[in-house]
Design a protein around this motif. Structure first.
Motif, PDB file in Angstrom:
ATOM      1  N   UNK A 302     -20.278 -31.846  48.634  1.00 22.96           N
ATOM      2  CA  UNK A 302     -20.398 -30.559  49.330  1.00 22.96           C
ATOM      3  C   UNK A 302     -19.494 -29.492  48.711  1.00 22.96           C
ATOM      4  N   UNK A 303     -18.242 -29.833  48.428  1.00 19.06           N
ATOM      5  CA  UNK A 303     -17.310 -28.850  47.859  1.00 19.06           C
ATOM      6  C   UNK A 303     -17.771 -28.422  46.459  1.00 19.06           C
ATOM      7  N   UNK A 304     -18.276 -29.377  45.689  1.00 20.12           N
ATOM      8  CA  UNK A 304     -18.754 -29.051  44.337  1.00 20.12           C
ATOM      9  C   UNK A 304     -19.909 -28.053  44.396  1.00 20.12           C
ATOM     10  N   UNK A 305     -20.837 -28.294  45.314  1.00 19.78           N
ATOM     11  CA  UNK A 305     -21.994 -27.407  45.430  1.00 19.78           C
ATOM     12  C   UNK A 305     -21.608 -26.051  46.027  1.00 19.78           C
ATOM     13  N   UNK A 306     -20.565 -26.006  46.851  1.00 18.54           N
ATOM     14  CA  UNK A 306     -20.101 -24.719  47.386  1.00 18.54           C
ATOM     15  C   UNK A 306     -19.624 -23.821  46.246  1.00 18.54           C
ATOM     16  N   UNK A 307     -18.866 -24.390  45.311  1.00 17.83           N
ATOM     17  CA  UNK A 307     -18.392 -23.626  44.151  1.00 17.83           C
ATOM     18  C   UNK A 307     -19.555 -23.170  43.286  1.00 17.83           C
ATOM     19  N   UNK A 308     -20.504 -24.067  43.096  1.00 19.89           N
ATOM     20  CA  UNK A 308     -21.662 -23.744  42.263  1.00 19.89           C
ATOM     21  C   UNK A 308     -22.508 -22.655  42.923  1.00 19.89           C
ATOM     22  N   UNK A 309     -22.631 -22.710  44.252  1.00 14.78           N
ATOM     23  CA  UNK A 309     -23.412 -21.720  44.989  1.00 14.78           C
ATOM     24  C   UNK A 309     -22.763 -20.338  44.871  1.00 14.78           C
TER      25      UNK A 309
END
Length: 329
Positions: A302-309
């Motif tokens: 989730x945290x990885x995808x938040x940064x990517x988003x």
């Protein structure tokens, strides 16, 4: 944790030879080798089997690929005992920009440091589209002429054939389209069960590529492909989740690096930005698909995808601004 412990191995999966109705997907393995396939034949094959292919050939590319394929490692009996020689081509500074130049090298392998000797010049003149070689050096152990003639023959083949690099890209793109997850070194992937029919097409395609090969060289390994079903149970889903985390984190890191560079370099291409936005969306869809397949939430990402988003939103704003500017101009 060692690298070996970080990598899920092929034998870690509980595989069965056929579908018994309770499978998670399949483990795919394929190998690549030196190969040349006529471009028109490859285009027809791609059209027939649903592969995306575009031909981008040039005489310069053909020259670089041909000379890059010239390589031999030889063990020779000399007065001083057995000696190892490597013969290959490397870049050579040309006299002007209209000439691409490479030199044929004999590398003598020693215990502490290696010795290099230039055996010939191999050149391509862009203006007249002329392949040539000269300055052949007499050597007691390596005759440069056969290597120069091999490069010339390969140059003629590469002008109308696709080589390993193009075919590797073709196969990688198709594997990616099946929501594949890398599960080991080399070409080892997990393919979800919904893509098994497409996987069969992939296997047939690789076998047809091998039959179409025009590069016949002693000791050449053929292209190989194989797949095995993975049992759908809690243990295998756990292993697959670990492999998914490992694989997708690498993809996210790559995306972040490329997108950050795109933003910091001040790119003025909304088309490129929109392409990366779509790739990020595709990665998020892949996560959702695997959550359905593995029957669990992959919340550790989730945290990885938040940064990517966040990066995706920044690209979207910049792309929209550039599009608006283009319409107003």
């Amino acid at each position: 944790m060692t690298q070996e412990e970080k990598t899920i191995r092929f034998e870690d999966f509980a595989v069965v030879p056929r579908d018994n109705g309770e499978v998670l997907g399949k483990i795919l393995y394929y190998s690549l080798s030196s190969i040349l396939v006529d471009r028109e034949e490859l285009r027809q094959l791609c059209d027939a089997m649903g592969f995306s292919y575009s031909s981008r050939a040039s005489f310069g590319d053909a020259f670089r690929c041909a000379t890059g394929d010239v390589y031999e490692r030889r063990v020779v009996k000399t007065d001083a005992g057995p000696q190892i020689f490597k013969v290959y081509c490397r870049d050579n500074k040309a006299s002007n920009s209209s000439v691409i130049s490479r030199e044929l090298i004999k590398e003598t392998v020693h215990e502490n440091t290696n010795e290099y000797r230039k055996l010939a010049n191999i050149t391509f003149r862009k203006n007249g589209k002329v392949f040539d070689f000269d300055n052949l050096v007499s050597d007691p152990y390596v005759d440069p002429l056969p290597y120069c003639l091999e490069a010339q023959k390969l140059f003629e083949l590469y002008q109308h054939c696709a080589g390993r690099r193009q075919i590797e890209t073709l196969l990688e793109n198709y594997v990616d389209s099946m929501q594949a997850v890398k599960v080991g070194r080399g070409h080892h992937f997990f393919i979800p069960r919904d893509y098994i029919p497409r996987l069969q097409v992939f296997e047939d395609f690789v076998e047809l590529l091998e039959k179409s090969n025009q590069l016949h060289r002693p000791g050449r390994d053929p292209l190989e492909v194989n797949s095995l079903f993975v049992v759908d149970d809690a243990k295998q889903r756990g292993k697959m989740a670990a492999a998914f985390y490992r694989s997708v984190r690498k993809e996210i890191a790559e995306y972040e690096e490329k997108v950050t560079h795109l933003i910091q370099s001040g790119s003025q291409s909304p088309k490129i930005m929109e392409r990366w936005i779509m790739r990020i969306q595709g990665l998020e869809e892949k996560k959702r698909d695997y959550e359905d397949i593995l029957k669990r939430e992959l919340s550790d990402l989730d945290d990885d995808f938040t940064s990517l988003r966040y990066l995706s939103d920044e690209l979207r704003i910049r792309a929209a601004g550039l599009r608006a500017g283009q319409r107003a101009a």
